[in-house]
Design a protein around this motif. Sequence first.
Motif, short mmCIF file in Angstrom:
data_model
loop_
_atom_site.label_atom_id
_atom_site.label_comp_id
_atom_site.label_asym_id
_atom_site.label_seq_id
_atom_site.Cartn_x
_atom_site.Cartn_y
_atom_site.Cartn_z
N GLU A 1 0.78 -0.98 -0.13
CA GLU A 1 0.29 0.14 0.09
C GLU A 1 0.70 1.20 -0.10
N ILE A 2 0.28 1.88 -1.15
CA ILE A 2 1.28 3.88 -1.25
C ILE A 2 0.59 4.35 -0.51
N HIS A 3 0.89 5.36 0.74
CA HIS A 3 0.46 6.23 1.79
C HIS A 3 1.01 7.51 1.11
N GLN B 1 3.63 16.01 4.81
CA GLN B 1 4.62 15.72 4.05
C GLN B 1 4.88 14.53 4.28
N GLU B 2 4.14 13.16 4.95
CA GLU B 2 4.64 11.48 5.30
C GLU B 2 3.88 11.13 3.77
N TYR B 3 5.47 9.82 3.30
CA TYR B 3 5.43 9.36 2.55
C TYR B 3 5.13 7.91 2.72
N TYR B 4 5.15 6.82 2.35
CA TYR B 4 5.86 5.54 2.61
C TYR B 4 4.64 4.57 2.17
N MET B 5 5.40 2.90 2.26
CA MET B 5 5.09 2.03 1.76
C MET B 5 5.45 1.15 2.92
N GLY C 1 9.99 11.94 0.53
CA GLY C 1 9.28 12.96 -0.27
C GLY C 1 8.56 11.92 -1.40
N LYS C 2 7.24 12.51 -2.33
CA LYS C 2 6.61 12.17 -3.36
C LYS C 2 7.55 11.30 -4.82
N ILE C 3 7.42 9.89 -4.60
CA ILE C 3 8.47 9.21 -5.59
C ILE C 3 8.27 8.88 -7.09
N ASP C 4 8.70 8.26 -7.68
CA ASP C 4 8.50 7.55 -8.43
C ASP C 4 8.37 6.13 -7.85
N TYR C 5 6.95 5.93 -7.48
CA TYR C 5 6.54 4.75 -6.68
C TYR C 5 6.67 2.88 -7.86
N ASP C 6 6.81 3.08 -9.46
CA ASP C 6 7.37 2.43 -9.95
C ASP C 6 8.25 1.69 -10.33
N GLN C 7 9.16 2.49 -9.96
CA GLN C 7 10.92 2.85 -10.26
C GLN C 7 11.45 2.40 -8.67
#
Length: 214
Positions: free
Chosen positions: A40-42, A48-52, A128-134
């Motif tokens: 899950e991607i949050h 400014q919290e970005y996590y998986m 921060g927000k990243i390219d999750y697919d990469q």
Amino acid sequence: DPALCYNNDSALQVCGLIYDTLFTIDEKGKVVNSIVDKYEIHEDENTQEYYMMIYLKENNCWSDGTVVSSEDVVYSWKRILDASFNSEAASMLFDIKNARQAKLGDCSIDDVGVYAHDSLTLQVNFNGKIDYDQFIFNLTSPVLAPLKEQIVDGYADWSKRPATSVYSGPFMVRRVNYGLSEDGSATPETAEMVLERNPYFRRNSEDKHLDKSV
């Protein structure tokens, strides 16, 4: 040692047979789950919290019958990101919070944003927000495969001797000859590696009477 195989295609091929990865690439070239059951991607723009959150399957086992755990993932990634460990694979994890800083020695390895909530649940915090697919694609590489801390830290030559290694992939090393004579000279004609089926691959640790035939 998969963490040292970044630029060695032959070693990567072998590691891909003996170590399982969180994700893999199927025969159609699509990234699919391997050790991972689901994720899950949050994202929270306000905080400014970005996590998986990554949840591992229950039937991923090492060749000694123990479960491949989230702690194994945390250990392996922090090992790569430690400033004292020389691995070119580190850049594949730089999206993780404080990963780059830890590799440069600017913060403690304990500050790296990867945590084991329990034996099968992993949280990965990002800068921060990243390219999750990469990022997920990076996790298909054998260089980021989980390793077992008790083995790696317990034996100085663990990766060179089948007797001191455990494997999470479909095969395990039965025996290996590096093509060296007693005096240290090269004898490539004698070099060989024999693999056998890992009986615990995709099997529950409680399964008995497992067939080891290749």
